[in-house]
Write an enzyme that holds these catalytic residues in place. Structure first.
Site, PDB file in Angstrom:
ATOM      1  N   GLU A   1       0.823  -1.212   0.000  1.00  0.00           N
ATOM      2  CA  GLU A   1       0.000   0.000   0.000  1.00  0.00           C
ATOM      3  C   GLU A   1       0.861   1.268   0.000  1.00  0.00           C
ATOM      4  O   GLU A   1       0.553   2.239   0.705  1.00  0.00           O
ATOM      5  CB  GLU A   1      -0.948   0.006   1.199  1.00  0.00           C
ATOM      6  CG  GLU A   1      -2.027  -1.067   1.135  1.00  0.00           C
ATOM      7  CD  GLU A   1      -3.028  -0.954   2.268  1.00  0.00           C
ATOM      8  OE1 GLU A   1      -4.232  -1.012   1.997  1.00  0.00           O
ATOM      9  OE2 GLU A   1      -2.598  -0.798   3.436  1.00  0.00           O
TER      10      GLU A   1
ATOM     11  N   GLU B   1      -7.457  -6.866  -0.677  1.00  0.00           N
ATOM     12  CA  GLU B   1      -7.927  -6.815   0.714  1.00  0.00           C
ATOM     13  C   GLU B   1      -9.375  -6.351   0.694  1.00  0.00           C
ATOM     14  O   GLU B   1      -9.649  -5.182   0.435  1.00  0.00           O
ATOM     15  CB  GLU B   1      -7.093  -5.858   1.576  1.00  0.00           C
ATOM     16  CG  GLU B   1      -5.703  -6.348   1.916  1.00  0.00           C
ATOM     17  CD  GLU B   1      -5.002  -5.433   2.920  1.00  0.00           C
ATOM     18  OE1 GLU B   1      -5.692  -4.570   3.514  1.00  0.00           O
ATOM     19  OE2 GLU B   1      -3.783  -5.582   3.100  1.00  0.00           O
TER      20      GLU B   1
END
Length: 613
Positions: free
Chosen positions: A186, A262
């Site tokens: 991320e 996710e």
């Protein structure tokens, strides 16, 4: 858009092209590739339906149970982080044994007929202490993590190489289950230096990971962190509509397979805040849309487990400030902290049954026994002072990390030469301090509440003590690497600097020096007692009435408790308990309150709002 028959045909293909079957310890090499809009395994489309679980958060004896529950849902892939800080607690000393045997975790997934998505870091986030960075590694706030700073890149590259020795041979084309290995984590939410990202990619390659690589980011920031030459997944949650998130993704990349790497079906909790619960219907709505469009996904978390000992991290909010995470990583996930099926799991399985063939749903393992433990009193005590080492003096307060300590407690002591009283002020307290003047407790300083000053009064020759409890290192945002623990100077009294501090660190890794007696103890102390269990099972120890501290059962550190909530009980997994007599030790920093415990089969949550403990 495909109709359901096309979807089912593709999903059946994924079921028969796993490349191995349950029970295989090693399989013939397969080839995982990407072509057009498909993931291909040996040339056949495979739809990745994954769930995230983390091996250090689950006792090793329970790994297979949790993996089988993942598969029983109808999923075919395990997604897992590795945590650098768990494996290299001291520089150059690596541990891949027992519960940290990541190769055994990956192989066990293969034995259960699962693929693996490997997320090696070096940065993980995951509400893990320091985001997976060892505290000793970022002992200097001038080091710039997640950048090309060689003070960062060199040790991070060494970690990846050492991890590669353990698991790179388990990639799919070498006979293992690892389909893809992630690059960074991320990064688009942190920075936008793609030269840095390519340098990390090269480090992952140098560590021996020669198969498919991928990145993950939120769709809104994917341009900042994703390497377009790799596969790029996106992350989003229950209240983000999948259709909208992938429409945003399409503005970055129009071709290739799509995956929600996710899918946040729940969320984590901070001390002193409300317990998170996520609704089921909007999650199922996004899930159905992805199934209809044959988009791959990974539940984060399928099962969260527990951040035992000192492993829970913290966030830092620009207005609210420091937010330490609780030890439970329940995450309102598909499986609860004790590994039990939840209504969310059942709703997802009901949906999957409309898309998948019956053989995808393997039997659930037999449930573990939830134990009730009648209330018992901890009658033996030992003062915390028994663990104080010889003091080390410095003119100014040093951080835990500067003193070679990663977690636990530190006593900072200043001895006055003359009588003095007034307002004591520190630049910052990280993270919770008990303040005593002349051995008399005068109050506490709580970083969550941005408390940095207190009124004290001392006679000549008396000591000023600040006993500091370090909570989790910040694991997300621009404060990563800047969260060294302890008493942060300068420290002043009535505006005048205080110099001359003795440091006595108690990391709480070894309690063997404690000598318990049947006596009342003033101040921070350990309390010991025993309870009996007639059969194997798990329990949750009820900590209501206690203050703040840590709990050990049969030598296993269960994690942190704190009266500010929302977590009121600590999970004790079945492997930590013995049939017969069990020992429990509780450290309470506060010297008033409950000194008994009980156990039940459920976590205890409350909704206190932000309060001072």
């Amino acid at each position: 858009m495909m109709d359901r028959r096309q979807i089912l045909g593709g999903l059946v293909a994924s079921a028969v092209t796993l490349g191995f079957s349950a029970g295989d310890a090693c399989a013939a090499p397969s080839r995982f590739t990407i072509k057009d809009d498909n993931f291909l395994l040996d040339g056949k489309p495979v739809h990745l339906m994954a769930g995230e679980m983390h091996y250090p958060r689950i006792p090793r004896e329970l790994w297979r149970d949790r993996l089988r529950k993942l598969k029983a849902l109808g999923l075919n892939t395990l997604s897992t982080y590795t945590f650098w800080s768990a494996h290299e607690k001291k520089p150059g000393v690596y541990d891949f044994s027992g519960n940290l045997d990541v190769a055994a975790w990956v192989k066990m997934a293969q034995e259960e007929g699962l693929h693996v998505l490997l997320r090696p870091g070096p940065y993980a986030c995951a509400e893990w202490d320091n985001g997976g960075y060892p505290a000793w590694f970022l002992n200097d706030p001038d080091i710039r993590p997640r950048s090309l700073d060689p003070r960062y890149m060199d040790p991070a590259g060494q970690w990846l190489k050492r991890l590669g020795q353990e698991v790179s041979h388990l990639e799919i084309d070498k006979g293992g289950p690892i389909l893809m290995t992630q690059v960074e984590n991320e990064y688009g939410s942190y920075g936008n230096d793609l030269n840095y990202m390519r340098a990390v990619r090269d480090q992952v390659r140098a560590a021996g990971f020669n198969g498919q690589l991928y990145t993950v980011d939120g769709a809104a920031v994917i341009e900042n962190g994703a390497l377009p030459e790799l596969f790029n997944g996106i992350n989003f949650g229950t209240y983000d509509k999948a259709e909208g998130e992938f429409a945003r993704y399409a503005r970055f990349k129009t071709k290739g397979p799509r995956m929600c790497t996710e899918l946040w079906g729940g969320w984590f909790d901070h001390f002193g805040e409300m317990h998170s619960n996520m609704e089921i219907p909007p999650l199922m709505e996004s899930l159905k849309w992805m199934l209809d469009n044959r988009i791959s996904f990974s539940f984060y978390m399928l099962h969260g487990g527990t951040s035992f000992a000192f492993d829970a991290g913290a966030n830092f909010h620009k207005t609210q400030g420091y937010q330490p995470d609780i030890s439970s990583y329940d995450y309102d996930a598909m499986l609860d902290e004790a590994g039990r099926v939840t209504p969310k799991y059942e709703a997802a399985q009901e949906l999957f049954r409309r898309y998948l063939p019956p053989e995808r749903f393997t039997p659930l393992p037999a449930p573990e026994k939830a134990l009730k433990i009648e209330r018992f009193t901890l009658r033996e005590t030992a003062p915390l002072a028994q663990l104080y080492p010889k003091g080390v003096s410095h003119p100014q307060p040093k951080t835990f990390e500067q003193m070679g300590q990663n977690h636990g407690l530190m006593l900072y002591r200043h001895t006055t030469k003359t009588a003095v009283s007034g307002r004591l002020k520190a630049a910052e307290v990280r993270d919770y301090a008990l303040v005593s003047a002349g051995q008399v407790r005068v109050g506490t300083l709580d970083r969550r509440l941005k408390e940095t000053e207190i009124v004290v009064s001392l006679k000549a020759g008396e000591t000023l003590d600040l006993l500091i409890d370090a909570m989790g290192h910040i694991n997300y945002g621009d404060q990563i690497g800047k969260d060294q623990k302890g008493l942060i100077g300068p420290v002043t009294l009535n505006g005048k600097p205080l110099t001359g501090w003795t440091h006595q660190g108690v990391p709480l890794d070894d309690l063997s020096a404690l000598r318990f007696k049947h006596q009342r103890v003033e101040g921070p102390a350990f309390y010991r007692g025993t309870f009996e269990t007639p059969e194997a099972g798990f329990t949750f120890l009820d900590l209501r009435g206690w203050g703040k501290g840590y709990v050990w059962v049969n030598g296993h550190n269960l994690g942190r408790y704190w009266s500010v909530g929302p977590q009121r009980a600590l999970f004790v997994p079945a492997p930590y308990l013995k049939v017969g007599v069990n020992e429990v030790v509780v450290l309470d920093l506060h010297d008033q309150g409950e000194r008994s415990l009980a156990g039940s089969g459920s976590q205890i949550w409350d909704l206190p709002g932000l309060v001072k403990g």
